[in-house]
Design an enzyme around this catalytic site. Structure first.
Site: not given
Ligand code: SAH
Length: 455
Positions: A288, A317, A413
């Site tokens: 973030q 995610y 977001c």
């Molecule tokens: N929760 C974390 C990351 C959020 S960003 C934080 O707060 O830091 C969203 C994340 O989803 C990213 O790391 C991206 O790589 C991942 N992502 C994107 N598509 C995805 C999918 N189909 N399955 C699992 N993860 C995914």
């Protein structure tokens, strides 16, 4: 027959601004025909030049502002608007926060048909500038000089910028320092038109608390100039740097990073803290960008989740595991899933370094791994989702509903995909409240945390 527009390109007209688009452009109407106008606010009367008049809508540029909105603040740097770095910079911060709350209300009403969901006032920053812990800056030659800056909106013309306003000022300084080192060593700079030259982007990440800095030099070819001397100079002038990486992107593309990376100096990650825990962050991993607001956001997610020792959490995610690991001490077990392998490698190390044992991290697509977890009878009480802008998929939502978690925390977001997805949850889950949090001051991006309760 083509309908003729009430205005023509290059015409000068006066119009009153009646609304803002989700991107923060003013909307003026001529006989019902909308014109989108940068740097204009509702209530303002403006004299504009029509830049473009399409069949359904057009674009205009302010030549003269005839009245000022009370929500206006005077611009400090026009190029921040022109590049889209800070598209709301002409609005007071209070007006920005209200705009974001209204934005969420609007989509919930329009897309999810949920006019009654409480959307709380946006929680903003005390000092809403200089917050970004990461910068991805194109490097180009402009009039024979090596310049760093940002593209003019809808183009790839680089506007040189030194003060990015929303980035950590230490990052702004580092970019200029590195630019000057590259110039001293006569490094070949990428030229997009001919797809020649080498250095394309400088990426910098700086830990908000740790002040550890990572520098990524994105090049077109594997060759890299006098990298030993350049590394030495960077370390001499920027003592916070703990990691220097070369990333190679040979393609003709807008995507910044290529697949191959070489470590030129130090570690392949930086460390930083969130809510008292330490995290390692590798270059390909998501982190973030606004640390202060992220801590508030995770705290909000935990409050909404109402955690207890019996809870089984799924953190979908999960990136480098930050949300799940923040919750782990207070619950029975956390399962995290994330598609980027390096991020899951970070997550596992982060669990170990923080002495957290009740977590399981899996690499894979969230929808596939969720299905597997369902088949192996993993029974979450709380599901946390934090997807990218495109939101969740229908199969993911189906599996989530079948798993019957008591509560779902949806961190979003993008209000539009949030609203679309909430509709799919609607027959099984009630939306209790939405908390917008300003993670991206001065920009039109809207982050929010939503609590869903099983019916
Ligand atoms: N929760 C974390 C990351 C959020 S960003 C934080 O707060 O830091 C969203 C994340 O989803 C990213 O790391 C991206 O790589 C991942 N992502 C994107 N598509 C995805 C999918 N189909 N399955 C699992 N993860 C995914």
């Amino acid at each position: 027959m083509m309908k003729t527009q009430p205005v023509q390109k290059n015409e000068t007209i006066e119009v009153e601004i009646i609304d803002l688009t989700h991107e923060g452009l003013g909307v003026g109407k001529v006989d019902g025909y909308p014109l989108f106008i940068e740097n204009s606010l509702p209530g303002e009367k403006v004299k504009i030049l029509v830049l473009k008049a399409g069949t359904k809508f057009g674009y205009g540029k302010v030549l003269e502002r005839l009245t000022d909105s009370p929500d206006r603040v005077m611009l400090t740097d026009e190029s921040l608007l022109r590049t889209g770095i800070a598209p709301l910079q002409h609005m007071t911060y209070e007006a920005q926060l209200l705009f974001k709350q209204k934005q969420v209300e609007k989509v919930l009403e329009k897309i999810s048909k949920m006019p009654d969901v409480p959307v709380l006032p946006t929680v903003g920053m005390v000092n809403p500038v200089g917050y970004r812990n990461k910068a991805q800056i194109p490097v180009r030659k402009v009039a024979g000089q090596i310049e760093t800056g940002f593209y003019r909106k809808n183009s790839h013309d680089l506007i040189p910028i030194k003060d990015f306003h929303i980035q950590d000022p230490a990052i702004d300084q580092a970019i200029v320092v590195i630019r000057d080192i590259l110039a001293r060593f006569n490094v070949k700079i990428y030229d997009e038109k001919g797809h020649v030259g080498n250095l394309r982007h400088i990426i910098i990440r700086r830990g908000h608390y740790s002040h550890q800095m990572m520098v990524v030099l994105v090049t077109r070819t594997g060759k890299i100039f006098k990298h030993e001397q350049i590394t030495e100079e960077i370390l001499k002038e920027l003592p916070e740097v703990v990691s220097i990486i070369q990333n190679i992107n040979p393609d003709k593309t807008n995507v910044i990073l290529g697949k191959e990376s070489k470590l030129l100096y130090g570690k392949d990650h930086i460390e930083d803290q969130l809510l008292g825990k330490t995290y390692q962050i590798s270059a390909p991993s998501f982190y973030q960008v606004n640390t202060e607001q992220t801590e508030f956001m995770y705290q909000t997610a935990m409050d909404f989740a109402g955690l207890s020792k019996d809870d089984i959490i799924i953190d979908a995610y999960c990136g480098i595991g930050t949300i799940g690991l923040s919750m782990a001490d207070r619950v029975n077990h956390v399962y995290g899933v994330e598609i980027v392998k390096e991020a899951i490698d970070d997550a596992k190390i982060n669990a170990f370094n923080n002495s957290i044992e009740n977590v399981t991290f899996k690499t894979g697509s969230a929808e596939k791994v969720m299905k597997k977890w369902k088949e192996s009878s993993i029974d979450p009480t709380v599901l946390v989702v934090d997807p990218p802008r495109k939101g969740l998929t229908e199969p993911f939502i189906e599996t989530a509903i079948e798993m019957q978690p008591e509560r779902i925390i949806y961190i979003s977001c993008n209000p539009a995909t949030l609203a679309r997805d909430l509709k799919l949850f609607a027959s099984n889950y009630e939306v209790k409240k939405v908390q917008p949090i300003d993670l991206f001051p001065q920009t039109h991006h809207v982050e929010s945390v939503t609590l869903l309760q099983r019916k």
